[in-house]
Design an enzyme around this catalytic site. Sequence first.
Site, mmCIF file in Angstrom:
data_model
loop_
_atom_site.group_PDB
_atom_site.id
_atom_site.type_symbol
_atom_site.label_atom_id
_atom_site.label_comp_id
_atom_site.label_asym_id
_atom_site.label_seq_id
_atom_site.Cartn_x
_atom_site.Cartn_y
_atom_site.Cartn_z
ATOM 1 N N GLU A 78 -2.187 -0.765 -10.517
ATOM 2 C CA GLU A 78 -3.511 -0.304 -10.939
ATOM 3 C C GLU A 78 -4.578 -1.290 -10.474
ATOM 4 O O GLU A 78 -4.408 -2.517 -10.616
ATOM 5 C CB GLU A 78 -3.546 -0.181 -12.464
ATOM 6 C CG GLU A 78 -4.599 0.811 -12.911
ATOM 7 C CD GLU A 78 -4.835 0.754 -14.408
ATOM 8 O OE1 GLU A 78 -5.926 1.168 -14.830
ATOM 9 O OE2 GLU A 78 -3.944 0.271 -15.136
ATOM 10 N N HIS A 114 -13.196 -2.808 10.294
ATOM 11 C CA HIS A 114 -13.177 -3.809 9.228
ATOM 12 C C HIS A 114 -11.762 -4.375 9.043
ATOM 13 O O HIS A 114 -11.566 -5.567 8.887
ATOM 14 C CB HIS A 114 -13.683 -3.176 7.924
ATOM 15 C CG HIS A 114 -13.061 -1.843 7.595
ATOM 16 N ND1 HIS A 114 -12.920 -0.840 8.528
ATOM 17 C CD2 HIS A 114 -12.517 -1.353 6.448
ATOM 18 C CE1 HIS A 114 -12.327 0.204 7.968
ATOM 19 N NE2 HIS A 114 -12.078 -0.084 6.711
ATOM 20 N N GLY A 132 -9.437 9.092 5.188
ATOM 21 C CA GLY A 132 -10.517 8.816 4.238
ATOM 22 C C GLY A 132 -11.877 9.285 4.746
ATOM 23 O O GLY A 132 -12.056 10.439 5.130
ATOM 24 N N SER A 171 0.830 -1.207 0.000
ATOM 25 C CA SER A 171 0.000 0.000 0.000
ATOM 26 C C SER A 171 0.861 1.253 0.000
ATOM 27 O O SER A 171 2.003 1.241 0.482
ATOM 28 C CB SER A 171 -0.904 0.001 1.238
ATOM 29 O OG SER A 171 -1.703 1.161 1.250
ATOM 30 N N HIS A 172 0.259 2.325 -0.527
ATOM 31 C CA HIS A 172 0.903 3.644 -0.472
ATOM 32 C C HIS A 172 0.027 4.599 0.345
ATOM 33 O O HIS A 172 0.239 5.797 0.336
ATOM 34 C CB HIS A 172 1.096 4.200 -1.887
ATOM 35 C CG HIS A 172 2.172 3.472 -2.649
ATOM 36 N ND1 HIS A 172 1.985 2.211 -3.155
ATOM 37 C CD2 HIS A 172 3.443 3.813 -2.957
ATOM 38 C CE1 HIS A 172 3.095 1.810 -3.746
ATOM 39 N NE2 HIS A 172 3.991 2.762 -3.642
ATOM 40 N N ASN A 173 -1.000 4.042 0.990
ATOM 41 C CA ASN A 173 -1.943 4.851 1.764
ATOM 42 C C ASN A 173 -1.451 4.903 3.221
ATOM 43 O O ASN A 173 -1.463 3.903 3.937
ATOM 44 C CB ASN A 173 -3.321 4.179 1.643
ATOM 45 C CG ASN A 173 -4.386 4.848 2.479
ATOM 46 O OD1 ASN A 173 -4.123 5.369 3.556
ATOM 47 N ND2 ASN A 173 -5.603 4.825 1.977
ATOM 48 N N LYS A 187 -3.808 3.560 6.037
ATOM 49 C CA LYS A 187 -3.902 2.090 6.093
ATOM 50 C C LYS A 187 -2.615 1.488 6.652
ATOM 51 O O LYS A 187 -2.651 0.584 7.490
ATOM 52 C CB LYS A 187 -4.012 1.536 4.666
ATOM 53 C CG LYS A 187 -5.380 1.444 4.101
ATOM 54 C CD LYS A 187 -5.235 0.704 2.776
ATOM 55 C CE LYS A 187 -6.439 0.831 1.923
ATOM 56 N NZ LYS A 187 -6.277 0.158 0.639
ATOM 57 N N ASP A 211 -7.606 -4.167 0.240
ATOM 58 C CA ASP A 211 -8.518 -3.382 -0.578
ATOM 59 C C ASP A 211 -9.776 -3.183 0.244
ATOM 60 O O ASP A 211 -10.331 -4.130 0.801
ATOM 61 C CB ASP A 211 -8.834 -4.051 -1.915
ATOM 62 C CG ASP A 211 -9.326 -2.979 -2.893
ATOM 63 O OD1 ASP A 211 -8.523 -2.099 -3.258
ATOM 64 O OD2 ASP A 211 -10.510 -2.991 -3.259
#
Length: 194
Positions: A42, A181, A154, A10-12, A15, A71
Amino acid sequence: MKLTKLVVASHNDGKIAEIKALLAPLHIEVQSAKELRLGDVEETGKTFEENAKIKANALSLMCGLPCLADDSGLCIDALDGRPGVYSARYAPERNFKLGMEMLLKEIGESGKETRKAHFSCCLALACPNEKVKLFEGRVDGEIALKPCGEKGFGYDPIFIPEGYEQTFGELGEDVKNQISHRRRALEKFIKEIK
Ligand code: IMP
């Protein structure tokens, strides 16, 4: 399965921080794709499962290490489950303040009374030469009337988890990491690797 090293695909930053905090007690060396400067992948899938698999497989091939991809997204009943897998892309240029305003407007215009929603998370673990394993988690709740709180990331400021009266944006990481979650999916992952 015993893991000593794990790459979070991930690049978030939000998260990555949550996953690292939740995995800290396991003493696994956890690094993110962002820290390793591995490219972004992608998301071409139509479901959380497909996208998680795509990201985990691609990153594991790139670095030859076990990779865990997340995801996730927000599914709103009044919008027939949207934005769902498109949660990140729904917000123009990842401007979630604007994205939240747009969602609140859409819910208002939907003519539906319900404010029910849930966050979904699918984790995919890809280890070199092994079949990908999936772990899912979900938290139910409601969409607030307006964004509240600045914690989390987010859509946290508009999501009130079931059993609480404040949003994830107000409750903060200690509460969120107990019931989210992501936490629920990670619990299943941890069972698998212990
Ligand atoms: P993706 O999994 O990279 O497609 O991105 C998921 C998107 O869903 C994030 O960019 C957030 O907008 C949203 N999302 C997923 N999990 C959370 C969460 O725990 N809090 C708030 N928003 C989330």
